[in-house]
Write a protein that holds these residues in place. Structure first.
Motif, mmCIF file in Angstrom:
data_model
loop_
_atom_site.group_PDB
_atom_site.id
_atom_site.type_symbol
_atom_site.label_atom_id
_atom_site.label_comp_id
_atom_site.label_asym_id
_atom_site.label_seq_id
_atom_site.Cartn_x
_atom_site.Cartn_y
_atom_site.Cartn_z
ATOM 1 N N LYS A 132 -21.222 34.612 13.862
ATOM 2 C CA LYS A 132 -20.073 33.954 14.483
ATOM 3 C C LYS A 132 -19.654 34.704 15.742
ATOM 4 O O LYS A 132 -19.508 35.916 15.755
ATOM 5 C CB LYS A 132 -18.905 33.907 13.490
ATOM 6 N N GLY A 133 -19.486 33.937 16.828
ATOM 7 C CA GLY A 133 -19.074 34.512 18.097
ATOM 8 C C GLY A 133 -20.196 35.140 18.901
ATOM 9 O O GLY A 133 -19.981 35.600 20.028
ATOM 10 N N LYS A 134 -21.427 35.155 18.345
ATOM 11 C CA LYS A 134 -22.556 35.762 19.031
ATOM 12 C C LYS A 134 -23.247 34.751 19.949
ATOM 13 O O LYS A 134 -23.178 33.536 19.729
ATOM 14 C CB LYS A 134 -23.575 36.303 18.023
ATOM 15 N N THR A 135 -23.925 35.250 20.966
ATOM 16 C CA THR A 135 -24.740 34.423 21.854
ATOM 17 C C THR A 135 -26.177 34.469 21.357
ATOM 18 O O THR A 135 -26.754 35.559 21.217
ATOM 19 C CB THR A 135 -24.674 34.932 23.305
ATOM 20 N N LYS A 153 -20.451 24.375 16.032
ATOM 21 C CA LYS A 153 -19.023 24.348 15.715
ATOM 22 C C LYS A 153 -18.740 24.989 14.364
ATOM 23 O O LYS A 153 -17.731 25.680 14.198
ATOM 24 C CB LYS A 153 -18.517 22.902 15.737
ATOM 25 N N GLU A 154 -19.636 24.765 13.422
ATOM 26 C CA GLU A 154 -19.429 25.292 12.070
ATOM 27 C C GLU A 154 -19.444 26.814 12.041
ATOM 28 O O GLU A 154 -18.620 27.443 11.354
ATOM 29 C CB GLU A 154 -20.513 24.750 11.139
ATOM 30 N N PHE A 155 -20.366 27.421 12.805
ATOM 31 C CA PHE A 155 -20.532 28.873 12.728
ATOM 32 C C PHE A 155 -20.024 29.620 13.960
ATOM 33 O O PHE A 155 -20.034 30.852 13.988
ATOM 34 C CB PHE A 155 -21.994 29.222 12.460
ATOM 35 N N GLY A 156 -19.588 28.892 14.986
ATOM 36 C CA GLY A 156 -18.930 29.525 16.110
ATOM 37 C C GLY A 156 -19.781 30.416 16.980
ATOM 38 O O GLY A 156 -19.297 31.388 17.555
ATOM 39 N N TRP A 157 -21.073 30.115 17.071
ATOM 40 C CA TRP A 157 -21.916 30.877 17.987
ATOM 41 C C TRP A 157 -22.107 30.125 19.294
ATOM 42 O O TRP A 157 -21.832 28.934 19.392
ATOM 43 C CB TRP A 157 -23.273 31.205 17.365
ATOM 44 N N LYS A 158 -22.593 30.808 20.312
ATOM 45 C CA LYS A 158 -22.878 30.216 21.613
ATOM 46 C C LYS A 158 -24.387 30.150 21.778
ATOM 47 O O LYS A 158 -25.087 31.148 21.587
ATOM 48 C CB LYS A 158 -22.263 31.043 22.739
ATOM 49 N N VAL A 159 -24.898 28.969 22.132
ATOM 50 C CA VAL A 159 -26.340 28.768 22.241
ATOM 51 C C VAL A 159 -26.767 28.772 23.706
ATOM 52 O O VAL A 159 -26.210 28.038 24.523
ATOM 53 C CB VAL A 159 -26.775 27.438 21.581
ATOM 54 N N ASP A 178 -27.229 38.114 22.052
ATOM 55 C CA ASP A 178 -27.158 39.019 20.908
ATOM 56 C C ASP A 178 -28.338 38.857 19.963
ATOM 57 O O ASP A 178 -28.679 39.779 19.213
ATOM 58 C CB ASP A 178 -25.868 38.772 20.125
ATOM 59 N N ALA A 179 -28.950 37.663 19.980
ATOM 60 C CA ALA A 179 -30.045 37.388 19.058
ATOM 61 C C ALA A 179 -30.898 36.245 19.589
ATOM 62 O O ALA A 179 -30.479 35.483 20.463
ATOM 63 C CB ALA A 179 -29.505 37.039 17.671
ATOM 64 N N ASN A 180 -32.095 36.154 19.053
ATOM 65 C CA ASN A 180 -33.012 35.039 19.316
ATOM 66 C C ASN A 180 -33.361 34.406 17.978
ATOM 67 O O ASN A 180 -33.524 35.113 16.976
ATOM 68 C CB ASN A 180 -34.278 35.551 20.010
ATOM 69 N N LEU A 181 -33.432 33.078 17.955
ATOM 70 C CA LEU A 181 -33.859 32.381 16.739
ATOM 71 C C LEU A 181 -35.177 31.677 17.002
ATOM 72 O O LEU A 181 -35.328 30.950 17.992
ATOM 73 C CB LEU A 181 -32.808 31.361 16.297
ATOM 74 N N ALA A 182 -36.136 31.884 16.080
ATOM 75 C CA ALA A 182 -37.449 31.262 16.203
ATOM 76 C C ALA A 182 -38.050 31.125 14.813
ATOM 77 O O ALA A 182 -37.409 31.466 13.810
ATOM 78 C CB ALA A 182 -38.358 32.099 17.106
ATOM 79 N N GLY A 183 -39.273 30.658 14.741
ATOM 80 C CA GLY A 183 -39.974 30.617 13.472
ATOM 81 C C GLY A 183 -40.215 32.031 12.967
ATOM 82 O O GLY A 183 -40.333 32.979 13.757
#
Length: 283
Positions: A132-135, A153-159, A178-183
């Motif tokens: 939450k709040g992370k980019t 909106k549910e978790f409040g992160w920035k994409v 702050d993080a990357n999301l991938a497989g």
């Protein structure tokens, strides 16, 4: 990964039935997208290497067959597969209802989860709420991009979306995200390549990657399914995971756990039976 284009798989079930088993003496012909690291990628000497390349060759060894592996752009694999050029595709394909209606799948060879990559000195993230709040940087237009935006909106992160996942990872390294999301495997590969990063929270999708055959080719599908079970039992899959992903599989996960029956449970083409997974009588 590159998704199956809907138009490319419609009509596969209408193809001629395959031979009862791999032709005696002939190599097994298979193919993969050679640009999907770390599952398959070109080498400097013009060959192909990667997790699925090694797995294909090990399947051939267990079955006593030579493997003829072709690397090509994913868009070209489907027409060639339709025409019978390949016995099956060793490309990792996520099993879902639509694909299972047109393709015959083996059991899953590993789970297709989502994974976060963070800086090596970042705190531990144990839930989605922790972001939450992370980019979060992500490959634009990917399934991971859609997932993040649906839950923004549910978790409040920035994409923040980037043209490639490589660029998204670079954003984390540069401190722009702050993080990357991938497989999970792509994430593990990125971390393996850079000690400034580490794997973080893994989101379980409940889906698996499997190998795909044409409808009606249960005989060959079952042979390869049994070989995959053997590779899980004898530790080969765990070794491949450690080699290519830098990850030691947890007991009970798909990559080290044979599945009952043949195929992927819960989907069309699955055959429930009581055969015992083993490495005996495969050749």
């Amino acid at each position: 990964m590159n998704p199956f284009i809907k138009a490319g798989i419609v009509g596969l079930s209408a193809l001629l039935a395959c031979t009862p088993a791999f032709a005696l003496g002939d190599p097994i012909k298979t193919a993969i997208d050679a640009t999907f690291a770390p599952h398959a990628m070109p080498t400097l000497d013009g060959k192909i290497e990667g997790f699925n390349v090694d797995m294909a060759n090990l399947i051939g060894e267990r079955l006593g067959k030579k493997v003829d592996l072709t690397g090509a752009q994913f868009s070209g694999l489907i027409p060639a597969f339709q025409a019978g050029t390949y016995d099956f595709l060793v490309a990792p394909v996520t099993v879902n209802k639509e694909r299972a209606a047109n393709l015959l799948f083996t059991e899953g060879f590993m789970d297709t989860n989502f994974a976060f990559v963070v800086p090596a000195n970042a705190p531990e993230y144990k839930t989605l709420e922790d972001f939450k709040g992370k980019t979060i940087a992500v490959n634009k237009g990917s399934a991971y991009d859609s997932f993040l935006r649906e839950k923004e909106k549910e978790f409040g992160w920035k994409v923040e979306s980037y043209g490639t996942n490589t660029d998204a990872v670079a954003a984390v390294m540069a401190g722009r995200a702050d993080a990357n999301l991938a497989g999970n495997t792509v994430a593990a590969w990125a971390v393996k390549q850079n000690p400034r990063l580490k794997l973080s929270y893994e989101y379980a999708t409940g889906l698996v990657w499997a190998l795909s055959f044409r409808k009606g080719d249960e005989a060959n599908r079952d042979l390869v399914d049994r070989a995959i079970e053997c590779l899980k039992l004898d530790g080969s899959m765990a070794k491949l995971s450690e080699k290519w992903f830098g990850v030691t599989p947890v007991a009970g996960t798909t990559i080290v756990t044979p599945t009952k029956g043949f195929g992927t449970p819960g989907f069309d083409g699955y055959k429930d039976d009581d055969h015992q997974a083993s490495c005996e009588n495969l050749k």
